[in-house]
Motif scaffolding. Structure first.
Motif, PDB file in Angstrom:
ATOM      1  N   UNK A  19      12.035  77.022  24.771  1.00  0.00           N
ATOM      2  CA  UNK A  19      11.427  77.662  25.926  1.00  0.00           C
ATOM      3  C   UNK A  19       9.956  77.282  26.046  1.00  0.00           C
ATOM      4  N   UNK A  20       9.489  77.279  27.272  1.00  0.00           N
ATOM      5  CA  UNK A  20       8.082  77.025  27.497  1.00  0.00           C
ATOM      6  C   UNK A  20       7.843  76.199  28.744  1.00  0.00           C
ATOM      7  N   UNK A  21       6.570  76.029  29.058  1.00  0.00           N
ATOM      8  CA  UNK A  21       6.133  75.217  30.188  1.00  0.00           C
ATOM      9  C   UNK A  21       5.569  73.926  29.614  1.00  0.00           C
ATOM     10  N   UNK A  38       1.396  84.144  21.058  1.00  0.00           N
ATOM     11  CA  UNK A  38       2.792  84.215  20.600  1.00  0.00           C
ATOM     12  C   UNK A  38       2.885  83.778  19.142  1.00  0.00           C
ATOM     13  N   UNK A  39       2.162  82.734  18.793  1.00  0.00           N
ATOM     14  CA  UNK A  39       2.182  82.234  17.415  1.00  0.00           C
ATOM     15  C   UNK A  39       1.595  83.254  16.448  1.00  0.00           C
ATOM     16  N   UNK A  51       5.873  89.393  22.008  1.00  0.00           N
ATOM     17  CA  UNK A  51       7.229  89.523  21.476  1.00  0.00           C
ATOM     18  C   UNK A  51       8.136  88.425  22.028  1.00  0.00           C
ATOM     19  N   UNK A  52       9.298  88.260  21.386  1.00  0.00           N
ATOM     20  CA  UNK A  52      10.268  87.273  21.856  1.00  0.00           C
ATOM     21  C   UNK A  52      10.684  87.567  23.295  1.00  0.00           C
ATOM     22  N   UNK A  74      10.408  86.038  29.005  1.00  0.00           N
ATOM     23  CA  UNK A  74      10.174  86.466  30.388  1.00  0.00           C
ATOM     24  C   UNK A  74       9.010  85.722  31.020  1.00  0.00           C
ATOM     25  N   UNK A  75       8.001  85.389  30.217  1.00  0.00           N
ATOM     26  CA  UNK A  75       6.807  84.731  30.731  1.00  0.00           C
ATOM     27  C   UNK A  75       6.222  83.837  29.640  1.00  0.00           C
TER      28      UNK A  75
END
Length: 270
Positions: A31-33, A135-136, A141-142, A147-148
Motif C-alpha cells: 500500500x502507498x502512493x 507510520x514507521x 495505525x494499520x 484508509x489514507x
C-alpha cells in the motif's frame, strides 16, 4: 497461474512544468502512493530496466516516453517485499530509477493498477513522506494507513536520496524528500522488508552499499562494512569511490565541502 517475482524493479519520476511529481495510489500491495513503478520482466523476459520504464509509464499513467527521454538517477538493491505469489529467491529487488526529461500524452489511470493518479506539489510529496515516517514510528495505525496512506515506504527512502531535478545546481542534500531525523529510516526499511540491519546488544549493526548517479552521469559509490550506529554517532569502515566533477565548477565546490565535512583532506582525494 502463480505470479513469480523477477527480482527487478524500475521507477520513473515524471515532473511537470510546475515541479509537481506524478504519482499513483496503488490498488494492490504494498500500500502507498508512489511514482510510476513496476517489475521489469512481467511482460517480456528480455526486457531491461530501460525497456520496462517505457512500458510502465505507458501502462500505469498513459504517457509516452522514449529511451532518449529517460535519465537514470538511481541504482540500488533493496530487500523489499512485493505482491507476487512467489517472492524472488534473493528476497528483494534490483532497483533502477529514471527521471523523464520529456514526455507526451494525457494522464490516464490504469484502473487495475491504481485507485488514483495525479500531480503532487513538492510540499504535498513531503507531507506524504511525513505520514510514512509517522507510520514507521507507530504513530499511525494499520487501519489509518490503509484508509489514507503516505508514500510507499521504499519510495520514502529512494526519494530521500535523490536530488530535486527542479532545483538549479542541486547539491547532495537538496533531495525530493527531506528527512529531519535519519534514524527514522531504519524503521521505514522495516516496513518494506529490508533486513540488512539488525539490532545486537542495543546497537544497530549494518552493512551494504549505495550508488548514486548525478545528472552528469558521474557515479558515487559508498560501501559500509561493520557499521555500528548509535544515537551518539556511527563507527565502522566506509569507503567511497567518487568520480570527481571538473575543478572550479559549482558541483566541485559542493563536493569539496561535503568531503571536508567528512574529514577527507586534499591528500586523501584521488
Amino acid at each position: 497461474m502463480l505470479y513469480k517475482c523477477d527480482g527487478m524493479s524500475v521507477g520513473v519520476l515524471i515532473f511537470d512544468a510546475d515541479d509537481r511529481l506524478l504519482m499513483i495510489t496503488r490498488a494492490h500491495a504494498p500500500s502507498g502512493i508512489a511514482p510510476v513503478a513496476g517489475h521489469v520482466r512481467d511482460e517480456n523476459p528480455d526486457y531491461t530496466h530501460l525497456n520496462a520504464a517505457i512500458a510502465e509509464t505507458r501502462e500505469e499513467v498513459g504517457l509516452t516516453v522514449t529511451e532518449e527521454d529517460l535519465r537514470r538517477v538511481y541504482i540500488q538493491w533493496h530487500q523489499s517485499r512485493c505482491g507476487a505469489d512467489v517472492p524472488h529467491p534473493s528476497g528483494g529487488h534490483d532497483w533502477q530509477v529514471y527521471v523523464a526529461t520529456r514526455w507526451s500524452g494525457t494522464v490516464v489511470r490504469a484502473e487495475e493498477e491504481a485507485t488514483d493518479a495525479r500531480w503532487y506539489t513538492p510540499s504535498e510529496v513531503q507531507e506524504l513522506a511525513e505520514r510514512t515516517f509517522a507510520y514507521a514510528r507507530g504513530e499511525v495505525t494499520e487501519e489509518e494507513w490503509e484508509a489514507s496512506p503516505g508514500l510507499e515506504p521504499v519510495w520514502a527512502e529512494i526519494l530521500s536520496v535523490l536530488e530535486r531535478p527542479y532545483q538549479p545546481d542541486a547539491g547532495f542534500f537538496d533531495t525530493v524528500v527531506q528527512v529531519a531525523d535519519g534514524r527514522v529510516m531504519r524503521k521505514v526499511r522495516a516496513l518494506y522488508g529490508d533486513t540488512r540491519e539488525t539490532v545486537s546488544g542495543g546497537r544497530l549493526v549494518g552493512g551494504g552499499d549505495f550508488s548514486y548517479v548525478d545528472p552528469s552521469g558521474r557515479r558515487i559509490t559508498l560501501v559500509g562494512e561493520e557499521l555500528t550506529v548509535t544515537e551518539q554517532g556511527c563507527t565502522g569502515l566506509v569507503s567511497a569511490s567518487v568520480s570527481l566533477p571538473d575543478p572550479g565548477t559549482e558541483a566541485a565546490r559542493k563536493l569539496a565541502a561535503v568531503l571536508a565535512g567528512l574529514g577527507v583532506t586534499q591528500e586523501d582525494r584521488t
